[in-house]
Design a protein around this motif. Sequence first.
Motif, PDB file in Angstrom:
ATOM      1  N   ARG A  43      -4.859  12.223  53.302  1.00 15.32           N
ATOM      2  CA  ARG A  43      -5.932  12.160  52.709  1.00 15.32           C
ATOM      3  C   ARG A  43      -7.644  11.682  53.139  1.00 15.32           C
ATOM      4  NH1 ARG A  43      -9.440   8.262  49.464  1.00 15.32           N
ATOM      5  NH2 ARG A  43     -10.955   9.740  47.966  1.00 15.32           N
ATOM      6  N   THR A  64     -13.377   3.055  46.867  1.00 18.88           N
ATOM      7  CA  THR A  64     -12.316   3.817  46.782  1.00 18.88           C
ATOM      8  C   THR A  64     -11.036   3.296  47.299  1.00 18.88           C
ATOM      9  OG1 THR A  64     -13.043   6.384  48.046  1.00 18.88           O
ATOM     10  CG2 THR A  64     -11.038   5.515  48.674  1.00 18.88           C
ATOM     11  N   LEU A  84      -9.994  19.556  48.095  1.00 18.66           N
ATOM     12  CA  LEU A  84     -10.825  18.408  47.090  1.00 18.66           C
ATOM     13  C   LEU A  84      -9.167  17.027  46.176  1.00 18.66           C
ATOM     14  CD1 LEU A  84     -14.429  18.885  47.347  1.00 18.66           C
ATOM     15  CD2 LEU A  84     -13.188  17.621  48.828  1.00 18.66           C
ATOM     16  N   VAL A  85      -9.450  16.648  46.717  1.00 13.48           N
ATOM     17  CA  VAL A  85      -8.542  14.957  45.543  1.00 13.48           C
ATOM     18  C   VAL A  85      -9.085  14.393  44.867  1.00 13.48           C
ATOM     19  CG1 VAL A  85      -6.211  16.221  46.781  1.00 13.48           C
ATOM     20  CG2 VAL A  85      -7.289  14.077  47.602  1.00 13.48           C
ATOM     21  N   SER A  86      -8.799  13.520  43.902  1.00  9.34           N
ATOM     22  CA  SER A  86      -9.650  12.311  43.338  1.00  9.34           C
ATOM     23  C   SER A  86      -8.493  11.648  44.166  1.00  9.34           C
ATOM     24  CB  SER A  86      -9.814  12.134  41.894  1.00  9.34           C
ATOM     25  OG  SER A  86     -10.663  13.363  41.567  1.00  9.34           O
ATOM     26  N   SER A 100     -14.100  12.010  46.356  1.00  3.43           N
ATOM     27  CA  SER A 100     -12.944  12.921  45.820  1.00  3.43           C
ATOM     28  C   SER A 100     -13.434  13.106  47.948  1.00  3.43           C
ATOM     29  CB  SER A 100     -13.850  14.422  45.195  1.00  3.43           C
ATOM     30  OG  SER A 100     -13.095  14.311  44.203  1.00  3.43           O
ATOM     31  N   ARG A 101     -11.464  13.296  48.364  1.00  4.69           N
ATOM     32  CA  ARG A 101     -11.694  13.003  49.490  1.00  4.69           C
ATOM     33  C   ARG A 101     -11.294  15.104  49.989  1.00  4.69           C
ATOM     34  NH1 ARG A 101     -15.365  10.572  48.527  1.00  4.69           N
ATOM     35  NH2 ARG A 101     -15.847   9.142  49.994  1.00  4.69           N
ATOM     36  N   ASP A 120      -6.241  11.451  41.505  1.00  4.14           N
ATOM     37  CA  ASP A 120      -4.237  12.290  41.822  1.00  4.14           C
ATOM     38  C   ASP A 120      -3.111  12.246  42.526  1.00  4.14           C
ATOM     39  OD1 ASP A 120      -6.106  13.909  40.690  1.00  4.14           O
ATOM     40  OD2 ASP A 120      -6.906  15.062  42.194  1.00  4.14           O
TER      41      ASP A 120
END
Length: 82
Positions: A29, A11, A66-68, A57-58, A71
């Motif tokens: 995030r 990440t 949840l988002v990648s 994802s977080r 995104d």
Amino acid sequence: MTSGAFRIANTADARDAACAPCCAGCRYRAESRDSLEQSIPGLAVFGSAFGASVADSRLCRVHDQLVSPGDACPQFEPILRH
């Protein structure tokens, strides 16, 4: 690799490599996987925030979902670095 392509290992690398505003570099995030297990009741019953299905994802603290890392949304605000 000789083609000039590179692999984003994690990440932090994704955030640094991002060309456009995206979730990997957004201050909303939640970077910690621990925050996922605290924020999503019952997640530990189905697995763990440290499992492969979560990957990078977080939790987005604005959208509460949840988002990648790749995104994006209009509420993007960059991570403040001191």
